[in-house]
Design an enzyme around this catalytic site. Structure first.
Site: not given
Length: 312
Positions: A11, A92-93, A117, A201, A250
């Site tokens: 993102q 991340s994503l 998510r 996170h 994560q």
């Protein structure tokens, strides 16, 4: 030929009009968006190219849209005869994008999961109560210690170890603000609040992880066809059950991007292609491992440059 890898952005890399120039020349770009759109009954290509209401920046839309963008470029790379990379990783994503490209997840399954998510993440923390900030020019150990000193029963912790001298913190808004002030007093060059709706996170995401667990349990995870370095520990994971567990962790554990790139370099990579819109990861990689050559792919010229460099 020296080893090379692909990395997939998270993102923040989304932008209106992304991949339109590539799509004008290659139908497979829109086809990947169509496949992801059908999975969640939302027109991701329309939102990505024509929406002016800010919908693309809403977490539950951003995540499947970026996933579709990265997978679209990957499919174009394969269709055009680009060489197969030796390693994959995503920020991340972006880890979901990497896993789709490694054959661990299908695009439709991944699109459904990251859409939920995003919803779970947003619902876990009421709007305006969480925050994130980038701390520049302060050692990780000091940032970690400061977060513990100022938490006062609230949540604030390191969320992204992005590069040496750039660490992102996340948590409850007031605690993040206390940490920003303390970091500046401790010598940080800058402490910048980030324009995000969700503090990713960190422990505030535990409720989202519990909900996501049910979704991931219903999906078949395959063994990766290309090794994937995962975020939570910067290590290659091969066992599908371990990969599933690491995806859950994560959500509430920090992204170890420095360790991820250090791992890739240690395994012999000298070149990395950023598979997605923008060049955010290339910038971070240059600060972590300056000797690695990085290439973008978001438009026809950069895609052709990357393919030429990695094919020759």
């Amino acid at each position: 030929m020296p080893k090379f890898g692909f990395v997939f952005p998270g993102q923040g890399s989304q932008k209106s009009g992304m991949l339109t120039a590539l799509a004008a020349q290659h139908p497979c770009i829109e086809e990947a968006f169509q496949e992801a759109s059908e999975a969640i009954s939302i027109d991701l290509w329309g939102i990505s190219t024509t929406d002016t209401s800010g919908l693309l920046d809403q977490t539950h839309i951003t995540q499947p849209a970026l996933l579709a963008a990265s997978v679209a470029i990957w499919r174009l790379w394969i269709n055009e005869g680009g060489p197969l990379p030796d390693l994959l990783a995503g920020h991340s994503l972006g880890e979901y994008s990497a896993l789709v490209c490694a054959g661990v997840l299908t695009l439709k399954d991944a699109a459904r999961v990251v859409h939920r998510r995003g919803q779970y993440m947003q619902e876990a923390v009421p709007s305006g109560t969480g925050g994130m900030a980038a701390i520049l020019g302060l050692e990780d150990e000091k940032i970690i210690a400061i977060c513990k000193q100022v938490e006062q029963g609230a949540v604030v912790s390191a969320a992204n170890f992005n590069s040496m001298g750039q660490t992102v913190i996340a948590g409850e808004k007031a605690a993040v603000e206390r940490a920003m002030l303390a970091c500046k007093e401790a010598g940080a060059k800058r402490a910048l609040p980030l324009n995000v709706s969700v503090p990713s996170h960190c422990a505030l995401m535990l409720p989202a992880a519990r909900r996501l667990c049910e979704d991931l349990a219903q999906i078949t995870f395959q063994t990766p066809s290309v090794p994937v370095v995962q975020n939570i520990n910067g290590l290659v994971a091969k066992n599908p059950n371990d990969i599933r567990e690491n995806l859950l962790k994560q959500l509430y554990m920090p992204v170890q991007w420095v360790d991820t790139i250090t791992c890739m370099r240690g395994l012999g990579l000298g070149r990395i292609v950023e598979c997605g819109p923008g060049k955010v990861l290339c910038g971070l990689i240059k600060r972590i491992e300056p000797e690695i050559e990085c290439y973008g792919t978001e438009d026809p010229d950069s895609f052709a440059q990357a393919k030429s460099a990695l094919t020759n």
